[in-house]
Design an enzyme around this catalytic site. Structure first.
Site, PDB file in Angstrom:
ATOM      1  N   THR A  71      -8.555  -9.682   3.221  1.00  0.00           N
ATOM      2  CA  THR A  71      -7.889 -11.191   3.819  1.00  0.00           C
ATOM      3  C   THR A  71      -7.640 -11.837   3.661  1.00  0.00           C
ATOM      4  O   THR A  71      -7.581 -12.833   3.363  1.00  0.00           O
ATOM      5  CB  THR A  71      -8.914 -11.035   4.475  1.00  0.00           C
ATOM      6  OG1 THR A  71      -8.310  -9.414   5.900  1.00  0.00           O
ATOM      7  CG2 THR A  71      -8.843 -11.524   6.506  1.00  0.00           C
ATOM      8  N   GLN A 180      -1.707  -2.104   0.211  1.00  0.00           N
ATOM      9  CA  GLN A 180      -1.692   0.075   0.513  1.00  0.00           C
ATOM     10  C   GLN A 180      -0.772  -0.318  -0.515  1.00  0.00           C
ATOM     11  O   GLN A 180      -0.386   1.402  -0.909  1.00  0.00           O
ATOM     12  CB  GLN A 180      -1.211  -0.071   1.722  1.00  0.00           C
ATOM     13  CG  GLN A 180      -2.270  -0.703   3.063  1.00  0.00           C
ATOM     14  CD  GLN A 180      -3.013   0.529   2.962  1.00  0.00           C
ATOM     15  OE1 GLN A 180      -3.736   1.561   2.669  1.00  0.00           O
ATOM     16  NE2 GLN A 180      -4.385   0.232   4.070  1.00  0.00           N
ATOM     17  N   THR A 238     -20.837 -18.484  -6.059  1.00  0.00           N
ATOM     18  CA  THR A 238     -21.793 -17.538  -6.974  1.00  0.00           C
ATOM     19  C   THR A 238     -20.796 -16.522  -6.944  1.00  0.00           C
ATOM     20  O   THR A 238     -21.008 -15.303  -6.336  1.00  0.00           O
ATOM     21  CB  THR A 238     -23.108 -16.782  -7.440  1.00  0.00           C
ATOM     22  OG1 THR A 238     -23.957 -18.542  -6.901  1.00  0.00           O
ATOM     23  CG2 THR A 238     -23.349 -16.236  -8.239  1.00  0.00           C
ATOM     24  N   CYS A 326      -8.150  -2.888  11.006  1.00  0.00           N
ATOM     25  CA  CYS A 326      -8.941  -4.396  11.023  1.00  0.00           C
ATOM     26  C   CYS A 326      -8.665  -4.887  12.636  1.00  0.00           C
ATOM     27  O   CYS A 326      -9.224  -5.704  12.455  1.00  0.00           O
ATOM     28  CB  CYS A 326      -7.429  -5.029   9.991  1.00  0.00           C
ATOM     29  SG  CYS A 326      -8.424  -4.420   8.640  1.00  0.00           S
TER      30      CYS A 326
END
Length: 384
Positions: A71, A180, A238, A326
């Protein structure tokens, strides 16, 4: 017995990736921005992961930017690519069957004044190169086409699409959602004409929360996360060193003995299709041979709703999906299934089966055996 057949939603983290992650979490846990030896060790893990991934794509290590997953990679490519190159124009081309992580950032860009053109697909979920050629304009800043559809496993002609785009407008950026596709196909972005490529870790046996974006050298992308300037300012914060290192291991591992692994998945897929289509009223959507993805099968079961089938299989320890994981918690008609022309009744009666390199014949046979029991039973209670 259990049969996990929802590998396009997520895969089990491999032992190799897990062991690398645990080692860094518990032993080599330094911050890669620190100047001492612990920081240098952490930085070395990131460098190693870049080398591992770059080798699979035959690209330069500096072209890899680590993200939190598919995403974020899609958002960075689309929003960052469009904003950094807006002088080129404010027209974007995509397809009618893209994942929500492409649709949503494009909807945001539309609010900013960008014009979005959606390409249609045929009954197998494949775009028309002629329609693409006609759609590309002088002010087309970006084209985004997924390589493998997450619901039916359609494989788009991305290399041919790149040639069409660049012939019509060499300045147009070409983004490919390969979430995918990576680990299922050999992908060489430079050779294929791809400028931006998104990948998610948990689809290839790496941990969730990992991924990367390939950005071809000299392609301009505006960062969407600001802070300490890590990753040369492209993605501040980070670095997730344990996740990045595990992703590198999973990427290297998935491409070892690659032909044998993919051959196994195609064999498993064909075995499932041959058996499941013997059940009356059961059909498979899209292409099913080696011109489709090896891991995805979309199955329509006449007169049995998707959710009913999903939970009936779950009772026997068989795990499948009613669509894209999702967005499956927000019931809505599938844009992919609508795009290939499935009528409303079939939209509500389709499930997705998805395999991985570890899926066995026994799991496939067990799933089909239970489907043969469940489907006739559930049809008895279907309202006519």
């Amino acid at each position: 017995m259990e049969a996990y057949l929802d590998n396009s939603a997520t895969t089990r983290c491999s032992e190799r990736a897990k062991n690398k992650m645990v080692q860094i979490l518990t032993e080599d846990y330094g911050n890669p921005s620190s100047l001492h030896n612990m920081g240098k060790t952490a930085e070395d893990y990131i460098k190693e992961a870049k080398e591992q991934i770059a080798k699979t794509l035959r690209c330069d290590e500096k072209e890899i930017v680590f993200t939190s997953g598919g995403t974020e990679s899609n958002n960075m490519a689309l929003i960052g690519g469009a904003l950094a190159n807006k002088r080129q124009g404010k027209h974007i081309i995509t397809t009618a069957i893209e994942h929500a992580s492409v649709q949503a950032p494009l909807a945001y860009l539309k609010e900013l004044g960008y014009e979005i053109t959606e390409l249609s697909v045929d009954h197998d979920g494949i775009i028309s190169l002629e329609e693409l050629r006609d759609a590309v304009r002088e002010d087309t800043v970006l084209v985004s086409i997924m390589m493998v559809n997450n619901e039916i496993g359609a494989v788009e002609p991305v290399e041919e699409a790149a040639k069409v785009i660049k012939a019509k407008n060499p300045d147009t950026l070409f983004h490919v959602d390969a979430i995918q596709a990576y680990g299922k196909f050999r992908i060489c972005p430079k050779k294929m004409g791809i400028d931006l490529l998104s990948v998610s870790g948990h689809k290839i046996h790496a941990p969730k929360g990992t991924g990367f974006l390939y950005i071809r050298d000299k392609v301009k992308v505006k960062p969407i996360i600001y802070g300490g300037g890590q990753q040369k300012g492209m993605r501040s914060g980070t670095e997730n060193v344990p996740g990045v290192a595990a992703l590198g291991e999973a990427a290297a591992e998935i491409y070892e003995n690659f032909d044998a692994k993919i051959g196994h998945m195609y064999e498993i897929k064909q075995r499932f299709i041959d058996e499941v289509t013997q059940i009356p009223g059961v059909t498979v959507n899209g292409k099913t041979g080696r011109d489709s993805a090896p891991q995805i099968v979309s199955v329509t079961i006449e007169d049995v709703r998707s959710e009913v089938m999903l939970h009936s299989l779950e009772e026997y320890g068989i795990y499948v999906s009613a669509g894209s994981a999702c967005s499956s918690n927000k019931p809505a008609p599938s844009r992919t299934l609508q795009g290939i022309g499935l009528p409303k009744q079939k939209l509500e009666s389709t499930i997705r089966i998805s395999f991985c390199v570890n899926t066995t014949e026994e799991e496939v046979d067990y799933a089909v055996e239970k489907m043969k029991e469940i489907i006739p039973f559930r049809r008895k209670f279907t309202r006519k």
